[in-house]
Design an enzyme around this catalytic site. Structure first.
Site, PDB file in Angstrom:
ATOM      1  CB  SER A   1      -0.800  -0.337   1.275  1.00 38.63           C
ATOM      2  OG  SER A   1       0.231   0.366   2.898  1.00 38.63           O
TER       3      SER A   1
ATOM      4  CG  ASP B   1       0.799  -5.077   8.831  1.00 37.18           C
ATOM      5  OD1 ASP B   1      -0.072  -6.049   8.938  1.00 37.18           O
ATOM      6  OD2 ASP B   1       1.092  -4.434   8.117  1.00 37.18           O
TER       7      ASP B   1
ATOM      8  CG  ASP C   1       6.275  -3.202   6.194  1.00 42.81           C
ATOM      9  OD1 ASP C   1       6.521  -2.508   7.360  1.00 42.81           O
ATOM     10  OD2 ASP C   1       5.111  -3.465   5.831  1.00 42.81           O
TER      11      ASP C   1
ATOM     12  CG  MET D   1      15.456  -4.801   4.271  1.00 42.62           C
ATOM     13  SD  MET D   1      13.960  -4.850   5.104  1.00 42.62           S
ATOM     14  CE  MET D   1      13.198  -3.230   4.391  1.00 42.62           C
TER      15      MET D   1
END
Length: 444
Positions: A145, A293, A312, A250
Site C-alpha cells: 500500500s 501489523d 516491515d 536492508m
C-alpha cells in the site's frame, strides 16, 4: 512488506501513483461521481418497483464495491492502507458489507512504472546513483500500500532489499483518511453514537509514522538488537547509508512466504506458530515494543536455517506499562476464570466502559470467558477448531443487536488486538496444534 501476491507484481509495466493533492482529489471525485451515477440509476429502478432503498443499500452493491476497491488500490498510500487496516479479518467493528469492500485491498497492489520509480530514486539518492550499484532490478519483488521492494547489489558486495515509497503518500495521508472516513460515514451502517473521529486521528498519526522510513529504520535496528544472536528469528540488517525518509535499505534474506509452509510437516508448522506466539508475548511483556501489523507477509521462513524472518516495522508501537500490566491482568484472569480480574483488565484496556450498563459488561465478560475457555487446558490447542469461533460469532451477533452502548476501544488496544488476531489466523492457516496455555502461563 511482501504480500501473498508478491510473485506476480512484476508481470505488468505498472500503474502510476497519483502523487499530487489535486490528482488524488480527482481520483476520489471520479470514483464518487461514478458511484453516484450508479446509485441514481439503481435508486430510480427500485423506487419504480415500490421500494424505498437506503443510501447504504445503494452504495454497497457488488458493482460499487469493485469501483471503490479498484480506485483505492490504484491510489495506494493511506487510502489503501486504511482500507486494509479496517477490514474484518481480525474481528474489527465494521459491518460485513463495508468490510468486504475494504477487505479486497489486502491482495490488490500495483507497482510504479519505471519512469516514476527513477524519479523517486533520483530525488533521494541524486542523479548518478546507479554508479553505487553492481545491479538494481527495476522489476519489484513486492508491492504493497505504501511502497514497493526491489533487489539490488552494491559495488562493495552487499545484497539488499530496497523499499521505495510511492510519491506523494506522506503528503496525502490526512486528506486520504478524511475521504475514506466520509465514505464510511456515508454508508449509514455505523451504529448511532459511534464516534470514529478519535480513531481516525490516531490512524493519521500512525500512518505518518509508517510513511517515514527513517522512523521505521530505527525500529528495524532496535528489533535487530533485541533479537541479536537468536537461533529462531532473523531481522534484516539496516543499511543506513542508503536509507532516507522515502527509501529503506536492508539485507536481502533468502526465504519463502509463510503460507508456503502450510504443506510442511506438522512439527515445522507448530514450531513456526509457537515462535509467533512467543514473540507476541515478548513484545507485550518484555520488549514493551510491538510490530502491530498482522499481515502474513511480515513473516517469512528460511528453510535452510529454520528461522522466522521478520519484515516491515513501520507499524511498530511502544507498549506502555499501563497497557502491558492490563493485559497481564486480563490473561491471568482468563486462565484462572477469575471474572473480577477479567473485568479489571477489560476496563483498563477500554474493552469495557465504566459507564456501561451492567448487562453490557456481563455480555462482554461472557465473550472473554468463551475466548479463554480452550486456553485454560494445559494441552495442545487446535487452531483449526471453529467451535470457539462460532460461539464468539453467535454471542457477538446477539451483542451487536444492542447498539445503545457501542464503543471503539482505545487505539493502542485496537492495534494489539489486531496483532493477536493475526497470530491466531496464522495458526489457523498453518493448522497448528500448540499448547498455548503453557506459553501464556510461562510468559506471565
Amino acid at each position: 512488506m511482501l504480500p501473498p501476491k508478491s510473485r506476480s507484481v512484476a508481470s505488468s509495466s505498472g500503474q502510476a501513483v497519483p502523487s499530487g493533492r489535486i490528482a488524488r482529489f480527482a481520483g476520489f471525485s471520479s470514483m464518487a461521481g461514478g458511484i453516484a451515477g450508479t446509485m441514481l440509476v439503481d435508486g430510480a429502478k427500485q423506487w419504480a418497483q415500490g421500494k424505498r432503498p437506503s443510501v447504504g443499500d445503494l452504495l454497497l452493491t457488488p458493482a460499487n464495491a469493485r469501483k471503490i476497491a479498484d480506485r483505492l488500490a490504484t491510489m495506494r498510500g493511506a487510502a489503501m492502507k486504511l482500507g486494509q487496516l479496517m477490514s474484518m479479518d481480525t474481528g474489527d467493528f465494521l459491518p460485513p458489507e463495508l468490510a468486504d469492500i475494504l477487505g479486497r485491498l489486502r491482495a490488490d497492489a500495483q507497482h510504479m512504472p519505471q519512469g516514476q520509480l527513477r524519479n523517486v530514486l533520483n530525488e533521494n539518492w541524486g542523479r548518478g546513483w546507479e554508479k553505487r550499484f553492481k545491479s538494481f532490478d527495476f522489476k519489484p519483488i513486492a508491492a504493497a500500500s505504501i511502497g514497493q521492494v526491489h533487489r539490488a547489489r552494491t559495488l562493495d558486495g552487499r545484497d539488499l532489499a530496497i523499499k521505495v515509497q510511492y510519491p506523494g503518500v506522506r503528503q496525502s495521508i490526512d486528506s486520504d483518511v478524511d475521504n475514506v472516513a466520509s465514505l464510511i460515514k456515508l454508508t449509514g451502517l455505523l451504529p448511532p453514537g459511534i464516534d470514529i473521529d478519535p480513531m481516525l486521528a490516531d490512524a493519521k498519526a500512525q500512518l505518518h509514522e509508517e510513511a517515514d522510513y527513517a522512523h521505521e529504520a530505527a525500529h528495524l535496528a532496535r528489533f535487530g538488537e533485541l533479537l541479536a544472536g537468536s537461533a529462531d528469528f532473523h531481522v534484516p540488517a539496516l543499511h543506513a547509508d542508503l536509507t532516507t525518509p522515502d527509501i529503506l535499505a536492508m539485507d536481502y534474506i533468502e526465504s519463502i512466504a509463510i503460507e508456503d509452509t502450510a504443506d510442511m510437516d506438522g512439527e515445522v508448522r507448530d514450531r513456526i506458530v509457537r515462535l509467533a506466539v512467543e514473540l507476541l508475548l515478548r513484545e507485550l511483556f518484555d520488549f514493551r515494543l510491538m510490530q502491530t501489523d498482522p499481515n502474513f507477509a511480515n513473516y517469512r521462513f528460511d528453510p535452510a536455517t529454520g528461522r522466522l524472518v521478520l519484515l516491515d516495522f513501520g507499524a511498530t508501537r511502544v507498549v506502555t506499562d499501563r497497557v502491558s500490566d492490563a493485559y497481564r491482568t486480563l490473561l491471568r484472569g482468563g486462565l484462572s476464570r477469575d471474572l473480577a480480574q477479567m473485568r479489571e483488565g477489560g476496563l483498563a484496556l477500554g474493552m469495557l466502559h465504566p459507564d456501561a450498563p451492567e448487562n453490557h459488561k456481563v455480555a462482554v465478560l461472557g465473550m472473554f470467558d468463551t475466548a479463554f475457555e480452550p486456553l485454560r487446558l494445559d494441552a495442545p490447542f487446535d487452531f483449526t477448531s471453529n467451535e470457539m469461533t462460532m460461539e464468539l460469532r453467535d454471542e457477538g451477533m446477539a451483542f451487536a443487536k444492542e447498539r445503545t452502548f457501542w464503543q471503539i476501544p482505545p487505539v493502542d488496544t485496537l492495534f494489539i488486538q489486531r496483532k493477536i488476531g493475526g497470530v491466531f489466523l496464522l495458526g489457523s492457516r498453518l493448522k497448528a496444534n500448540l499448547n498455548v496455555h503453557r506459553l501464556i502461563r510461562d510468559a506471565l
